[in-house]
Design an enzyme around this catalytic site. Structure first.
Site, PDB file in Angstrom:
ATOM      1  N   GLY A 185      -0.515  -5.239   1.057  1.00  0.00           N
ATOM      2  CA  GLY A 185      -1.043  -3.913   0.790  1.00  0.00           C
ATOM      3  C   GLY A 185      -2.083  -3.543   1.832  1.00  0.00           C
ATOM      4  O   GLY A 185      -2.775  -4.412   2.375  1.00  0.00           O
ATOM      5  N   CYS A 186      -2.225  -2.258   2.126  1.00  0.00           N
ATOM      6  CA  CYS A 186      -3.145  -1.825   3.182  1.00  0.00           C
ATOM      7  C   CYS A 186      -4.600  -2.143   2.839  1.00  0.00           C
ATOM      8  O   CYS A 186      -5.362  -2.640   3.673  1.00  0.00           O
ATOM      9  CB  CYS A 186      -2.965  -0.341   3.470  1.00  0.00           C
ATOM     10  N   ASN A 187      -5.005  -1.876   1.587  1.00  0.00           N
ATOM     11  CA  ASN A 187      -6.363  -2.213   1.181  1.00  0.00           C
ATOM     12  C   ASN A 187      -6.590  -3.720   1.214  1.00  0.00           C
ATOM     13  O   ASN A 187      -7.679  -4.196   1.550  1.00  0.00           O
ATOM     14  CB  ASN A 187      -6.626  -1.705  -0.242  1.00  0.00           C
ATOM     15  N   VAL A 188      -5.555  -4.456   0.853  1.00  0.00           N
ATOM     16  CA  VAL A 188      -5.634  -5.922   0.855  1.00  0.00           C
ATOM     17  C   VAL A 188      -5.916  -6.432   2.262  1.00  0.00           C
ATOM     18  O   VAL A 188      -6.758  -7.315   2.470  1.00  0.00           O
ATOM     19  CB  VAL A 188      -4.328  -6.530   0.325  1.00  0.00           C
TER      20      VAL A 188
END
EC number: 1.2.1.38
Length: 358
Positions: free
Chosen positions: A160-163
């Site tokens: 995930g991008c936030n991850v």
């Protein structure tokens, strides 16, 4: 010197932001040949009507997403909604298709089926090799083990991008043992493309311009178990994470501010040394000079993550700030980077480190 190895790529879900960005970075890759492009509700549409910036593919017509359209390619990229990739990947496997499958969705990221079911509410589709080449493993300060896991992989689960932003920001401190993994706090400013392309009232320009709005507050965001999983991989025995994202009026980008307690007695110089050791040789993760702070604008269009770290001595906490383009390093660029590793190509091939400004 590397041997030229042209590979064909089909992209399922080409009408969305992630699919469109995957096509953009593939167009810059000297060895990639773009094959079938598919969609669901947008099947039958011209790509140029949905992604007018992709001029070289503007006249391509999107086919329905089915296994027959995707089969026969060297690589299949699944840019599908969460919960949809697992079934398509299973169908490809059933027909014996030998493609490398890259999932931009969440279906194959988590190791723990119970965590998937708790956050996504459906049956777990299984775990694939994790597409973050820079992920540190316990006991190491360079990501050799993760790259070894990706080498020759036939399935890749893109983070995930936030991850990606939170993991890259904090993992050196976990791996080096200079920060406590309990009481981690992450607050993120996220561009609107991170919410996807589905039409919703709160995503309209009239609602979002001039406004910042939090979402998935109170431990409900689906990226939480994935971040915890990554910090455990880096050596944390037990992780508690408070994670709060907010949509801000920019099209793309993530600015992730993450703090954690400094291990008692740690010399502040050892903190920066940990980040320097982790990222000294990384082509896409850049630790900025002391006192220079990341900005999302500096990463637009690039597969680059900019990181800074500081010690807040009065609070007894380490503060990290990470900026990246959620559609590039956070999704499509990270996917292509991992694919390069899996195919035995130079990891940096076809991927830009320079952003677009102003």
């Amino acid at each position: 010197m590397f041997m030229h190895m042209t590979f064909s790529v089909a992209v399922a879900g080409a009408s969305g932001y992630a699919g469109g960005e995957m096509l953009r970075v593939l167009l810059g890759h000297p060895e990639a040949e773009i094959g079938a492009l598919t969609a669901h509700s947008n099947a039958g549409s011209r790509l140029g009507g949905l992604h007018p910036h992709l001029r070289s593919l503007a006249d391509r017509v999107l086919a329905p997403t089915d296994v027959e359209a995707l089969a026969g390619h060297d690589v299949v990229v699944l840019a599908l909604p969460h919960g949809a990739s697992g079934a398509v990947a299973a169908q490809l496997a059933e027909r014996g298709d030998g493609a490398v499958v890259v999932d931009l969705g969440a279906d194959h990221r988590l190791v723990d089926p119970a965590a998937w079911e708790a956050y996504y509410g459906s049956a777990h589709a299984g775990t694939w090799p994790y597409g973050l080449p820079e992920l540190l493993h316990a006991g190491e300060m360079t990501a050799a083990a993760q790259r070894e896991a990706l080498a020759s992989a036939r399935r890749i689960a893109v983070p995930g991008c936030n991850v990606t932003a939170v993991t890259l920001g904090l993992q050196p401190g976990i791996a080096a043992g200079v920060v406590e993994p309990r009481d981690v706090v992450a607050v993120l400013a996220v561009g609107y493309s991170g919410a996807g392309r589905t039409l919703k009232t709160h995503l309209l320009a009239s609602e979002g311009l001039g406004s910042a709005q939090p979402y998935a507050v109170g431990g409900t965001h689906r990226h939480i178990p994935e971040i915890v999983q990554n910090l455990r991989a880096a050596g944390a025995a037990d992780v508690t994470l408070s994670f709060t994202p907010a949509l801000v009026p920019m099209a793309r980008g993530i600015l992730a501010t993450t703090t954690a307690r400094l291990v008692e007695g740690t010399d502040p110089a050892a903190v920066r040394a940990a980040w320097e050791a982790a990222y000294a040789d990384e082509p896409f993760v850049h630790l900025l000079p002391e006192g220079e702070w990341p900005s999302t604008a500096a990463t637009v269009g690039a597969n680059t993550a900019l990181v800074q770290v500081a010690v807040d001595a009065r609070a007894g906490r380490v503060v990290t700030v990470t900026a990246l383009d959620n559609l590039v390093k956070g999704t499509a660029g990270g996917a292509l980077q991992s694919l390069n590793v899996a195919l035995g190509l130079p990891e940096t091939l076809g991927l830009p480190t320079d952003g677009v400004a102003p």
